[in-house]
Structures are given as C-alpha cells and as structure tokens.
Design an enzyme around this catalytic site. Structure first.
Site, PDB file in Angstrom:
ATOM      1  N   GLY A  87       0.828  -1.212   0.000  1.00  0.00           N
ATOM      2  CA  GLY A  87       0.000   0.000   0.000  1.00  0.00           C
ATOM      3  C   GLY A  87       0.853   1.249   0.000  1.00  0.00           C
ATOM      4  CG  ASP A 119      10.542   7.710   7.712  1.00  0.00           C
ATOM      5  OD1 ASP A 119      10.112   7.412   6.575  1.00  0.00           O
ATOM      6  OD2 ASP A 119      11.690   8.160   7.908  1.00  0.00           O
ATOM      7  NE  ARG A 162       1.078   1.973  -6.679  1.00  0.00           N
ATOM      8  CZ  ARG A 162       2.264   2.550  -6.690  1.00  0.00           C
ATOM      9  NH1 ARG A 162       3.347   1.829  -6.826  1.00  0.00           N
ATOM     10  NH2 ARG A 162       2.382   3.854  -6.549  1.00  0.00           N
ATOM     11  CG  ASP A 183       5.221  -3.383  -4.870  1.00  0.00           C
ATOM     12  OD1 ASP A 183       5.719  -4.509  -5.072  1.00  0.00           O
ATOM     13  OD2 ASP A 183       5.853  -2.448  -4.362  1.00  0.00           O
TER      14      ASP A 183
HETATM   15  P1  AMP Z   1       9.149   1.044  -3.003  1.00  0.00           P
HETATM   16  O1  AMP Z   1      10.247   0.029  -3.042  1.00  0.00           O
HETATM   17  O2  AMP Z   1       9.620   2.464  -2.775  1.00  0.00           O
HETATM   18  O3  AMP Z   1       8.250   0.945  -4.199  1.00  0.00           O
HETATM   19  O4  AMP Z   1       8.274   0.714  -1.698  1.00  0.00           O
HETATM   20  C1  AMP Z   1       7.746  -0.538  -1.396  1.00  0.00           C
HETATM   21  C2  AMP Z   1       6.723  -0.402  -0.292  1.00  0.00           C
HETATM   22  O5  AMP Z   1       7.316   0.142   0.875  1.00  0.00           O
HETATM   23  C3  AMP Z   1       5.558   0.511  -0.629  1.00  0.00           C
HETATM   24  O6  AMP Z   1       4.411  -0.009  -0.012  1.00  0.00           O
HETATM   25  C4  AMP Z   1       5.976   1.816  -0.008  1.00  0.00           C
HETATM   26  O7  AMP Z   1       4.879   2.653   0.275  1.00  0.00           O
HETATM   27  C5  AMP Z   1       6.683   1.348   1.258  1.00  0.00           C
HETATM   28  N1  AMP Z   1       7.683   2.326   1.740  1.00  0.00           N
HETATM   29  C6  AMP Z   1       8.903   2.584   1.201  1.00  0.00           C
HETATM   30  N2  AMP Z   1       9.552   3.523   1.909  1.00  0.00           N
HETATM   31  C7  AMP Z   1       8.734   3.876   2.932  1.00  0.00           C
HETATM   32  C8  AMP Z   1       8.809   4.808   4.009  1.00  0.00           C
HETATM   33  N3  AMP Z   1       9.897   5.568   4.215  1.00  0.00           N
HETATM   34  N4  AMP Z   1       7.766   4.897   4.846  1.00  0.00           N
HETATM   35  C9  AMP Z   1       6.667   4.141   4.678  1.00  0.00           C
HETATM   36  N5  AMP Z   1       6.532   3.235   3.696  1.00  0.00           N
HETATM   37  C10 AMP Z   1       7.529   3.121   2.811  1.00  0.00           C
HETATM   38 MG    MG Z   2       6.670   1.290  -4.931  1.00  0.00          MG
END
Ligand code: AMP
Ligand code: MG
Length: 482
Positions: free
Chosen positions: A89, A123, A181, A250
């Site tokens: 999410g 965070d 997605r 995702d």
């Molecule tokens: P990503 O690899 O950036 O596409 O992120 C994968 C998942 O981790 C997604 O659900 C993002 O919303 C979550 N996510 C990544 N970084 C953070 C963060 N700093 N705080 C909260 N959720 C995160």
């Molecule tokens: Mg992502």
C-alpha cells in the site's frame, strides 16, 4: 486558475472501502520550493504566477485544503523480488485529489507526506536525494516520449529524516492518469475479495481503457491491453537503455507507465547484464532481464484476474507478449539506426551491433547520437569504443545496409537526431545535482530539468554532459534506501 480555485474530485473513493484509507498529509517543517514544473502546471490549468507563492509551497506540502479534498492512501500487495507480500500500500504517498484536464483526469499524489495505515515500519517520508531523482527522472522519461508518471513540483525542508544518517525530508507532488498497480489486483485476489476485485477492474478500465467499457469480454480485453502496454513499455526501456531496478509487481502500472523511481539508471557503457540496484544481489532486475520480468509480472496479474476471466484465455493472450515486445523493440532499434523499414536480415545487424557495443564498452547514448551524424567518416565513432576492428566490422555491415535505404543521408540524420537523445540523466549527473542541492544550490537541478524536457536539443551550454561518463563514475549501483 488560482490555487484557491482548484476543485478536486476523488473517483477512487467510489471503490469499496477496503481499497483505501483516508489520511491527512503531515506537512514538513520549514518547507521551501526547490523546483516547479511549468509545463505540468499549464496542463493542470494552474497559473504560472501561482508557482512563486507561499500558497504553492503549502499546496505541495499538503498544508492547503483544496475544494473537494478528501485525501487517502491506496491499498495494494505485490511480489517483491519474487516473493508475495500480502499487504503493502501507499506507505508514504497520499492522494490529494484529481483534476480534470483536456487529456483526462490527472491524479495528484504527495510522496513523502507522512504516515499512512500502510507505512509498516517506515516513517512515511522521502529524503531530498531520492526526491530530486524522481522529480527529474519522471520528466526526463516524458521528454523522451516514454510513458511515465510526472511531477508538478519538488519541495525541500528542514525536517530531519533518518536513513542510516540524518538527512532532510522532501516531497514530490506526483501526477498521473493512473496509480493502479498490478499489486492492487493481487491484494484483492489473495484475500478472496472478489467483489472488490471486480470493482477495481471496472475502475481501471474506465480510467485507462475506456474504449472497453461496453465490450462483452471486457476483463479479457483489459488484460490484453495491459499485456500490450507492458510490452511497449519494456521495448522503450530497452531501446533507450533504462534500468528500472525494482520491478516488483507493486511497481508495475496497470496503465503501462513507468512508476516509482528508485535506484534506476540509464546505462553508461552498454552492458546487457548491468544491475543498478545495490540490493539486487542476483540480478533479478538487471537491464537485460527486464522484458522477461515484465512477462513474469503479467503472469502474476493474470493469476490475480483469474476469478474474473478464464485463465486459459489469458494464457493465450500472454503467449503473444514476446512477439509484441520483439516487434516494438526491433522497430525502435531500426529507427535508432535510421532504417526506413525493417528487413529480415536486420536482426543479424542488431545482434552484431549489441555484441560489438558490449565488447567495446561503448557509451550507449553517445554511440547512437554520434551515429546520427555518420556520413561515412568514421573518425568520431571510432573514438566512442575501446578498439577499432569490431567497430569497423559493424560499420561495414551498416554501410551495406544503408544502401538499401531510400532516404538521403541528410534525411536519415534528421530522423535519427529525433530518436537518439543527446542527453540522458545519468546517475553521475544526478549525483552532482543532489550534492549541490544538499548545500542549498539548485542551479544544477534546474539545468538537468531543462535537459530532461528537451533531450534531443543541442544545449551547447551543457555539452560537458554529452560525452561518455567519466570512467570512475560508470555503471555504479544505488541503494534502495530513499
Ligand atoms: P518502493 O520500493 O519504494 O516501491 O516501496 C515498497 C513499499 O514500501 C511501498 O508499499 C511503499 O509505500 C513502502 N515504503 C517505502 N519507503 C517507505 C517509508 N519511508 N515509509 C513508509 N513506507 C515506505
Ligand atoms: Mg513502490
């Protein structure tokens, strides 16, 4: 339009409640504008004068209530590095509403605006360096004519965010015609929430493939469209030399857009096996693996859609993926070489070319740009590779092939200069801009933005970025922590 006159709608909130969670943005402290995208503002109908105001910073910081606003985060699952994670999410992205434009609904999203129900251990924040990268790169892909999400603005702040060391928080206001997605479908399929799954499919069809709304077999046609758009996107990435780095389901857009810019890279020297993502130990998402991973991800989507469509029918559709991908990739390579039309033997010319580039450590972008001026004099091209003989051999075949072309040399040059960019935003360039931005100097962000929007122009003032990457800065890997 003035900011105060913006009216947003929230079509996603018509979906069942499991699909999202309402959440207010948590603004950054002492936010300030780093860059605004005038062309995006124009597309959204926002007045240019508004971009220099405090209101605009507040808007991007999630500190301004828009008329009709009802912010929310979207729920999805996904296969990460091949393993299913049943709930991900928007952990740090908050949707602040959609604006209707002449090119359809554009959904505004703040990345880095604080915690949501889906933040897990995160965070909810994004740091300056990764935000600069996403802001510039999405515009660069758009400038290259590659389907992508975009961004309206980038703000920095005095907000401290911990990523192994203390860094500063930033927000990118991202804009996209779709944020759905593959993993969004996987979430509902996995939890056997078939009503939600169907509602989501209807939503995605209305949003991205409205011509299918009245089709009898609309879910099958929908899958067919996603297969086609994904094949096209993969062909674009391979032809331009772009390595996404985190092709988890995702991070795959149902509309066939490039989304979620992380540790991506443009190739420096051509290397089929290049891995841009430091955490991708086994090269699952290496440059050369991308088209096959695209298919793997489509298979995951197919499974998620199986409660709505017969799997056998979808398998048949998916069996065309490789052909669709190859056709588009070869078409783009033919264009990059300035060929008027493809012939059967061209496959051999392309194989020979890629083998030569790999062996000679040729800078991918520089090679094609230099070739776009080629008139039989090989001097400039020979400087691009380490050795001469393999380049001569390939150019001999190319010279032969050009004899079958009907356009004149000048026409060929003109066409090639419109498909072979002079500049792509390589990681070493972004790194320079990020380091300056960390010290409060945003001149390079602005320069790279100009290049991003017009990558085929000469930009003589930026010529130092048009050559091959300095050796010590080539083909580096980046970490995911952002
Ligand atoms: P990503 O690899 O950036 O596409 O992120 C994968 C998942 O981790 C997604 O659900 C993002 O919303 C979550 N996510 C990544 N970084 C953070 C963060 N700093 N705080 C909260 N959720 C995160
Ligand atoms: Mg992502």
């Amino acid at each position: 339009m003035k900011l105060k006159d913006i009216q947003v709608t929230n079509p996603y909130l018509n979906l069942p409640e499991l699909c999202y969670d309402r959440v207010k943005p948590s603004p950054l402290v002492d936010a300030y504008l780093i860059h605004a995208n005038l062309s995006m503002a124009q597309q959204l109908g926002i007045d240019k004068e508004e971009l220099d105001t405090r209101h605009f910073v507040n808007f991007v910081n999630g500190a301004m209530e828009l008329e009709g606003s009802d912010p929310f985060a979207m729920c999805y699952a996904g296969h990460q590095f091949g393993f299913f994670v049943e709930r991900l999410g928007d952990g740090r992205a908050i949707n602040i509403g959609s604006i209707t434009t002449p090119i359809g609904n554009q959904h505004l999203q703040l990345k880095g605006a604080g915690l949501t129900k889906y933040s897990r251990d995160g965070d909810g924040r994004a740091v300056l360096r990764s935000s600069v990268r996403e802001y510039l790169m999405s515009e660069a892909m758009h400038g290259l004519g590659i389907p992508t999400t975009r961004a309206l603005a980038l703000i920095g702040s005095a907000h401290s965010v911990y990523r192994g060391k203390w860094e500063k928080g930033a927000i990118v206001l991202r804009v996209s015609p779709s944020w759905v997605r593959f993993g969004t479908f996987e979430y509902f399929a996995h939890h056997k929430k078939y009503e939600e799954l169907k509602a989501l499919a209807d939503y995605a069809i209305a949003e991205s493939y409205p011509h299918l709304l009245d089709e009898a077999d609309k879910y099958l046609h929908f899958f067919t469209e996603v297969v086609g758009q994904t094949a096209i996107l993969m062909a674009h990435w391979q032809a331009v030399g772009f390595n996404h780095g985190v092709m988890n389901t995702d991070n795959m857009s149902i509309a066939g857009l490039t989304i979620d810019y992380g540790p991506y890279a443009f190739l420096d020297d051509y290397d089929f096996g290049y891995i841009c993502n430091h955490t991708d130990q086994f090269g699952r998402y290496s440059f050369g693996s991308q088209p096959a991973i695209g298919e793997w991800n489509l298979k995951a989507l197919m499974q998620a859609l199986s409660p709505l469509v017969e799997t056998e029918k979808m398998e048949k559709v998916l069996s065309h993926y490789s052909r669709l991908y190859n056709e588009r990739y070869l078409y783009l390579l033919g264009k990059k070489l300035g060929l008027d039309r493809l012939e059967e033997d061209d496959l051999e010319l392309f194989r020979h070319l890629l083998g030569m580039m790999q062996g000679l450590r040729v800078d991918y972008t520089l090679f094609f740009r230099t070739l776009s001026h080629y008139d039989g004099d090989r001097t400039a091209l020979l400087k691009v590779g380490l050795y001469h003989k393999p380049m001569h051999d390939w150019l001999d075949s190319y010279d032969e092939r050009l004899k079958k072309n009907s356009s004149s040399t000048e026409e060929r040059h003109a066409k090639m200069l419109m498909i072979n960019p002079k500049y792509v935003l390589k990681n070493y360039m972004l790194q320079e801009a990020i380091e300056a931005a960390g010290k409060g100097d945003y001149t390079l962000v602005d320069s790279l933005f100009k290049i991003a929007q017009h990558p085929y122009d000469e930009h003589l003032e930026f010529e130092r970025w048009a050559g091959s990457t300095p050796d010590e800065l080539k083909n580096k890997k980046l970490s995911c922590s952002s």
